[in-house]
Write a protein that holds these residues in place. Structure first.
Motif, PDB file in Angstrom:
ATOM      1  N   LEU A  70       0.828  -1.205   0.000  1.00  0.00           N
ATOM      2  CA  LEU A  70       0.000   0.000   0.000  1.00  0.00           C
ATOM      3  C   LEU A  70       0.865   1.259   0.000  1.00  0.00           C
ATOM      4  O   LEU A  70       0.584   2.215  -0.731  1.00  0.00           O
ATOM      5  N   ALA A  71       1.924   1.264   0.802  1.00  0.00           N
ATOM      6  CA  ALA A  71       2.818   2.431   0.854  1.00  0.00           C
ATOM      7  C   ALA A  71       3.458   2.681  -0.511  1.00  0.00           C
ATOM      8  O   ALA A  71       3.512   3.825  -0.983  1.00  0.00           O
ATOM      9  N   LEU A  72       3.949   1.618  -1.159  1.00  0.00           N
ATOM     10  CA  LEU A  72       4.556   1.768  -2.483  1.00  0.00           C
ATOM     11  C   LEU A  72       3.526   2.241  -3.501  1.00  0.00           C
ATOM     12  O   LEU A  72       3.801   3.135  -4.310  1.00  0.00           O
ATOM     13  N   ASP A  73       2.337   1.666  -3.446  1.00  0.00           N
ATOM     14  CA  ASP A  73       1.247   2.048  -4.340  1.00  0.00           C
ATOM     15  C   ASP A  73       0.900   3.528  -4.162  1.00  0.00           C
ATOM     16  O   ASP A  73       0.671   4.258  -5.138  1.00  0.00           O
ATOM     17  N   LEU A  74       0.889   3.990  -2.924  1.00  0.00           N
ATOM     18  CA  LEU A  74       0.526   5.380  -2.631  1.00  0.00           C
ATOM     19  C   LEU A  74       1.605   6.368  -3.071  1.00  0.00           C
ATOM     20  O   LEU A  74       1.328   7.559  -3.201  1.00  0.00           O
ATOM     21  N   SER A  75       2.815   5.887  -3.306  1.00  0.00           N
ATOM     22  CA  SER A  75       3.901   6.794  -3.706  1.00  0.00           C
ATOM     23  C   SER A  75       3.640   7.437  -5.063  1.00  0.00           C
ATOM     24  O   SER A  75       4.259   8.445  -5.411  1.00  0.00           O
ATOM     25  N   SER A  76       2.705   6.856  -5.837  1.00  0.00           N
ATOM     26  CA  SER A  76       2.369   7.415  -7.142  1.00  0.00           C
ATOM     27  C   SER A  76       1.208   8.403  -7.069  1.00  0.00           C
ATOM     28  O   SER A  76       0.818   8.992  -8.078  1.00  0.00           O
ATOM     29  N   GLN A  77       0.655   8.588  -5.863  1.00  0.00           N
ATOM     30  CA  GLN A  77      -0.469   9.511  -5.676  1.00  0.00           C
ATOM     31  C   GLN A  77       0.044  10.930  -5.391  1.00  0.00           C
ATOM     32  O   GLN A  77       1.221  11.143  -5.116  1.00  0.00           O
ATOM     33  N   ASP A  78      -0.868  11.885  -5.441  1.00  0.00           N
ATOM     34  CA  ASP A  78      -0.522  13.286  -5.167  1.00  0.00           C
ATOM     35  C   ASP A  78      -0.525  13.509  -3.658  1.00  0.00           C
ATOM     36  O   ASP A  78      -1.543  13.872  -3.073  1.00  0.00           O
ATOM     37  N   LEU A  79       0.622  13.262  -3.045  1.00  0.00           N
ATOM     38  CA  LEU A  79       0.785  13.416  -1.596  1.00  0.00           C
ATOM     39  C   LEU A  79       1.992  14.327  -1.342  1.00  0.00           C
ATOM     40  O   LEU A  79       3.120  13.840  -1.172  1.00  0.00           O
ATOM     41  N   PRO A  80       1.780  15.619  -1.316  1.00  0.00           N
ATOM     42  CA  PRO A  80       2.886  16.591  -1.225  1.00  0.00           C
ATOM     43  C   PRO A  80       3.797  16.413  -0.022  1.00  0.00           C
ATOM     44  O   PRO A  80       4.987  16.715  -0.096  1.00  0.00           O
ATOM     45  N   GLN A  81       3.267  15.918   1.087  1.00  0.00           N
ATOM     46  CA  GLN A  81       4.070  15.813   2.310  1.00  0.00           C
ATOM     47  C   GLN A  81       4.770  14.458   2.455  1.00  0.00           C
ATOM     48  O   GLN A  81       5.526  14.258   3.411  1.00  0.00           O
TER      49      GLN A  81
END
Length: 205
Positions: A70-81
């Motif tokens: 999930l963490a790796l998958d989320l790395s491609s999302q728009d998460l500025p922080q």
């Protein structure tokens, strides 16, 4: 720098307590991936993405097993922080993993009460396992711009090869092995895992 922990399948937010205690006084938070026992992986991903988009403090995602996926998958999302990843015992490519498919078949044969004794829900675990059998985060890993620490226990034979490959795929990836550690390092080797995370966090100062 805040640390946000994502647990493995069959675990819960409390599974990180030993690691969090060892990391005190660093700012840590353990997130419950699933809000109920019928929630899909994609639903959980969307809910967590929305939650993290509201985060005002720079953070590192620390995930074990499913939490690492999930963490790796989320790395491609728009998460500025989002500033970095720590991935423990993490598979990134399941669509060609025969051992994973065999595990699904074995899970179907195990009686429901065995899962209940371990505090897990058989139907939900099978739902998530089946949903992820087409997973392939190779391109996500190759294009991830974040400093990333990939960790695996020396006794976690099922995930060592994948972890080493993942660390190589990540442009800013680094591999570290924890001696005598199995798959669930957050409960088996909380102090050693915390020390590895602490060293990684120190690189951001």
């Amino acid at each position: 720098m805040k640390l946000i922990f994502l647990h493995g399948l069959g675990q819960d937010a409390h599974s990180w307590q030993g690691v969090q205690d060892a990391l005190s006084p660093l700012h840590t938070e353990s997130f419950a991936i699933f809000s109920h026992t019928s929630e899909s992986y994609q639903d959980a991903k969307e809910r967590l993405t929305e939650y993290l988009q509201q985060e005002s403090e720079p953070f590192i995602l620390v995930g074990l097993s499913l939490g690492g996926v999930l963490a790796l998958d989320l790395s491609s999302q728009d998460l500025p922080q989002l500033k970095g990843l720590v991935l423990s015992g993490t598979q990134y490519k399941l669509n060609t993993n025969l051992l994973y498919r065999l595990q699904i078949l074995l899970f179907r044969l195990i009686p429901k009460h065995v899962f209940e004794k371990q505090g897990t829900n058989k139907q939900h675990m099978l739902q998530i396992f089946t949903e992820l059998k087409t997973l392939n985060l190779t391109d996500t890993a190759k294009t991830c711009p974040l400093p990333s620490l990939v960790i695996c226990g020396s006794k976690d034979g099922a995930n060592q090869a994948s972890s080493k490959k993942l660390a190589h795929l990540l442009p800013k990836g680094h591999y570290q092995e924890i001696a005598d550690g199995g798959h669930t390092l957050n409960t088996q080797k909380p102090y050693e895992l915390a020390e590895a995370i602490k060293e990684f966090v120190g690189e951001f100062k």
